[in-house]
Design a protein around this motif. Sequence first.
Motif, short mmCIF file in Angstrom:
data_model
loop_
_atom_site.label_atom_id
_atom_site.label_comp_id
_atom_site.label_asym_id
_atom_site.label_seq_id
_atom_site.Cartn_x
_atom_site.Cartn_y
_atom_site.Cartn_z
N TYR A 103 1.35 -1.31 0.10
CA TYR A 103 -0.01 -0.32 0.17
C TYR A 103 1.15 1.41 0.16
CZ TYR A 103 -3.14 3.91 1.61
OH TYR A 103 -4.49 4.77 0.93
N LEU A 125 -6.27 -2.82 7.69
CA LEU A 125 -5.34 -3.33 6.38
C LEU A 125 -5.70 -4.72 6.91
CD1 LEU A 125 -2.67 -0.89 4.85
CD2 LEU A 125 -4.94 -1.66 3.22
N GLU A 129 -7.69 -7.83 5.72
CA GLU A 129 -6.94 -9.54 5.51
C GLU A 129 -7.72 -9.63 6.13
OE1 GLU A 129 -2.80 -10.58 7.67
OE2 GLU A 129 -2.60 -9.13 5.53
#
Length: 189
Positions: A103, A125, A129
């Motif tokens: 990212y 994130l 995930e």
Amino acid sequence: MATEQELSDFLKSVEKRAFKRSLYHVRNEEAALDIVQDSMLKLAEHYGDKPPAELPMLFQRILSNCTLDWFRRQKTRNALFSSMSDFEGNDEDGAEFNLLETYSGPDGDEAAQSAETLTQRAQTLQGIEAEIQGLPARQREAFLMRYWEEMDVAETAAAMGCTEGSVKTHCFRAIQTLSKALKARGITL
């Protein structure tokens, strides 16, 4: 016809994404590495003479098939050894990888951003995930191909061996599930 250099460049360009995709599926780093390596070897051995434009689709299909083969082997192995008390199958060690490495913020300079912003991004994130890993296998596969690999619907359908309508359905369901789960976690995108 792909030259040796074109094939090498292609494999280098897909290795990290292929590893992460495999890791999402099998949740075991060593197995994911083996799957990617087997896929790359099969592509080079059997399809290295194909035009460079055909390599991405061929590789995605080979990677999917190698992943399915791994699951079949695991199922067989677990069935054979299920009665042995000292065999625990695949006790996953919680293999993780950090999506932050892929990212990049809008300005590309993460060092200049505040620690709070980076922490929030990392938590977001990690939540994404975790939710992707919880998706059913076909939904996860379609979602990753469409949005991670940036393949179009037809390419995804060909790689998955299903219809374009199935890909759209899998992606729609994956997005709905992810949206609800992330909203429940308080993550808004």
